[in-house]
Design an enzyme around this catalytic site. Structure first.
Site, PDB file in Angstrom:
ATOM      1  N   ASP A   1       5.974   4.617   4.961  1.00  0.00           N
ATOM      2  CA  ASP A   1       6.949   3.660   5.495  1.00  0.00           C
ATOM      3  C   ASP A   1       7.023   2.389   4.663  1.00  0.00           C
ATOM      4  OD1 ASP A   1       4.296   3.463   6.595  1.00  0.00           O
ATOM      5  OD2 ASP A   1       4.991   1.985   8.044  1.00  0.00           O
TER       6      ASP A   1
ATOM      7  N   HIS B   1       0.855  -1.196   0.000  1.00  0.00           N
ATOM      8  CA  HIS B   1       0.000   0.000   0.000  1.00  0.00           C
ATOM      9  C   HIS B   1       0.884   1.236   0.000  1.00  0.00           C
ATOM     10  CE1 HIS B   1       0.986  -0.519   4.240  1.00  0.00           C
ATOM     11  NE2 HIS B   1       0.533   0.705   4.490  1.00  0.00           N
TER      12      HIS B   1
ATOM     13  N   HIS C   1       1.382   3.938   2.011  1.00  0.00           N
ATOM     14  CA  HIS C   1       1.794   4.722   3.154  1.00  0.00           C
ATOM     15  C   HIS C   1       3.319   4.819   3.107  1.00  0.00           C
ATOM     16  CE1 HIS C   1      -2.098   4.186   5.718  1.00  0.00           C
ATOM     17  NE2 HIS C   1      -2.132   5.286   4.998  1.00  0.00           N
TER      18      HIS C   1
ATOM     19  N   ASP D   1       0.273  -4.096   6.777  1.00  0.00           N
ATOM     20  CA  ASP D   1      -0.732  -3.344   7.518  1.00  0.00           C
ATOM     21  C   ASP D   1      -2.165  -3.785   7.238  1.00  0.00           C
ATOM     22  OD1 ASP D   1       1.692  -2.143   7.786  1.00  0.00           O
ATOM     23  OD2 ASP D   1       0.931  -0.102   7.656  1.00  0.00           O
TER      24      ASP D   1
END
Length: 305
Positions: free
Chosen positions: A67, A63, A65, A209
Site C-alpha cells: 500500500d 517501506h 509494503h 507505519d
C-alpha cells in the site's frame, strides 16, 4: 496555488475503500515536489488532483509494503513517458533494494528520464540535496519501528533573519543600505543582528507505519505540518502494537509533545467507515489544528509566525 502545500492522493491503509485510495502524498515546497509512498492507483489520483509528473523532484518510500509502493511502476513510467528533463531522486530502505528494482522494471518502457536511487541505511540522517531547491532546506530520514525496515522523513528549512523596521529607522538604515546590510551583514557600525531577529525556518514531517519509537518523536519535533498515520483507535491499541502502527490518540500525543502546529491524520484502516472517532480521540490530546485527511484534499503548510 500555495507554494507550500500537501496534496493528498490517498489515505487508506492495507485495503482501499470506495472513497479512499491507497497511500500517496505530494508535498509542494517552493518548486520542489516530494512524492511520498505512491501506493497502487497513484498515477490516476495525480490526474484527479492536477499533479503532473513534472511536479515530482523526489520520491520518498517509507517501506516496501504494497500500500506504500505498488504505484511506483506507474509513476516511474509516467516520468519517462513525459520525459522529465531533470534527475529524480528516489529514497527508500536499502534492505528493499530487490523490491525497488522489481517495481522499477515491472514492465517494458522506454527510459528517457534519469532516476537516482538513494537507498537509506542505518539510522538515516540528512539526505543529499537535488540541486533544484529554490530555497534552502535539508531532507532528513529517521528509522521507525515496523515489521519491515521503515523510515520517516522531515524537511527542515534553516533559520533566517527578519528585519525590524523600527530598528532600521533607529539606526538610520534605509534605501540601498538595507540590501547591502542583508548581503554583507554590516553597514558601518551596524550589524544585521542589531536590526533583525531570528526567523524560524519551517518544518514538515512525514511518518507512516510505525509503533511509538525514538524516530517518531525526533521527526515530529517542532513541525509546522505533521503528516502521520493513525491506523487504529484506542480500543484497538493492541492491534496497533502487534502490527507496528499508531492510534489517533498516540499520534495526537506525539504532536502535542513536539509542539506541532497542524496535525494531519491519515492511513486509516478499512474497519472504520466513520472517522469521527479518530478526530474525537485526537482532540483529547492535541489542541492545535487537526485535519482528518481525505483523498484529493489540499492542505497548506501553516504560515510563518
Amino acid at each position: 496555488m500555495s507554494a507550500r502545500e500537501l496534496v493528498v492522493l490517498g489515505t487508506a491503509s492495507q485495503v482501499p475503500t470506495r472513497h479512499r485510495n491507497h497511500n500517496g502524498y505530494l508535498l509542494r515546497w517552493d518548486g520542489e515536489g516530494l512524492l511520498f509512498d505512491p501506493g497502487e492507483g497513484t498515477q490516476r489520483q495525480m490526474l484527479h488532483a492536477g499533479v503532473s509528473s513534472h511536479d515530482i523532484t523526489r520520491i520518498c518510500v517509507t517501506h516496501f509494503h504494497g500500500d506504500h509502493c505498488l504505484g511506483l511502476p506507474g509513476v516511474i513510467q509516467r516520468i519517462n513517458l513525459d520525459k522529465v528533463p531533470y534527475p529524480v531522486a528516489v529514497h527508500y530502505p536499502a534492505s528493499g533494494e530487490a523490491f525497488f528494482e522489481r517495481l522499477r522494471h515491472a514492465s517494458a518502457f522506454y527510459e528517457t528520464a534519469e532516476l537516482r536511487p538513494e537507498p537509506l541505511t542505518g539510522e538515516g540522517g540528512a539526505l543529499k540535496p537535488t540541486g533544484r531547491e529554490r530555497t534552502p532546506f535539508t531532507l532528513e530520514a529517521a528509522r521507525l519501528s515496523h515489521p519491515v525496515d521503515s523510515y520517516g522523513y522531515r524537511l527542515v528549512e534553516p533559520d533566517g533573519r527578519r528585519l525590524l523596521p523600527q530598528k532600521l529607522r533607529a539606526h538610520g538604515i534605509s534605501g540601498p543600505d538595507v540590501g547591502r546590510l542583508q548581503r554583507e551583514g554590516r553597514v558601518g557600525d551596524v550589524t544585521l543582528g542589531d536590526v533583525s531577529e531570528t526567523r524560524r525556518g519551517q518544518r514538515a514531517a512525514f511518518i507512516m507505519d510505525t509503533r511509538l519509537c525514538e524516530g517518531v518523536h525526533a521527526l515530529a519535533e517542532g513541525a509546522d505540518l505533521l503528516v502521520i498515520e493513525a491506523t487504529f483507535r484506542d480500543a484497538d491499541e493492541h492491534l496497533a502494537e502487534e502490527h507496528g502502527h499508531l492510534t489517533a490518540a498516540q499520534a495526537a500525543r506525539v504532536a502535542a509533545q513536539a509542539g506541532v502546529r497542524t496535525l494531519v491524520l491519515t492511513h486509516f484502516s478499512q474497519r472504520y467507515p466513520d472517522l469521527e472517532g479518530h478526530l474525537d480521540e485526537a482532540r483529547r490530546h492535541f489542541d492545535g489544528e487537526i485535519v482528518v485527511a481525505a483523498d484529493l484534499m489540499r492542505i497548506p503548510v501553516p504560515g510563518r509566525v
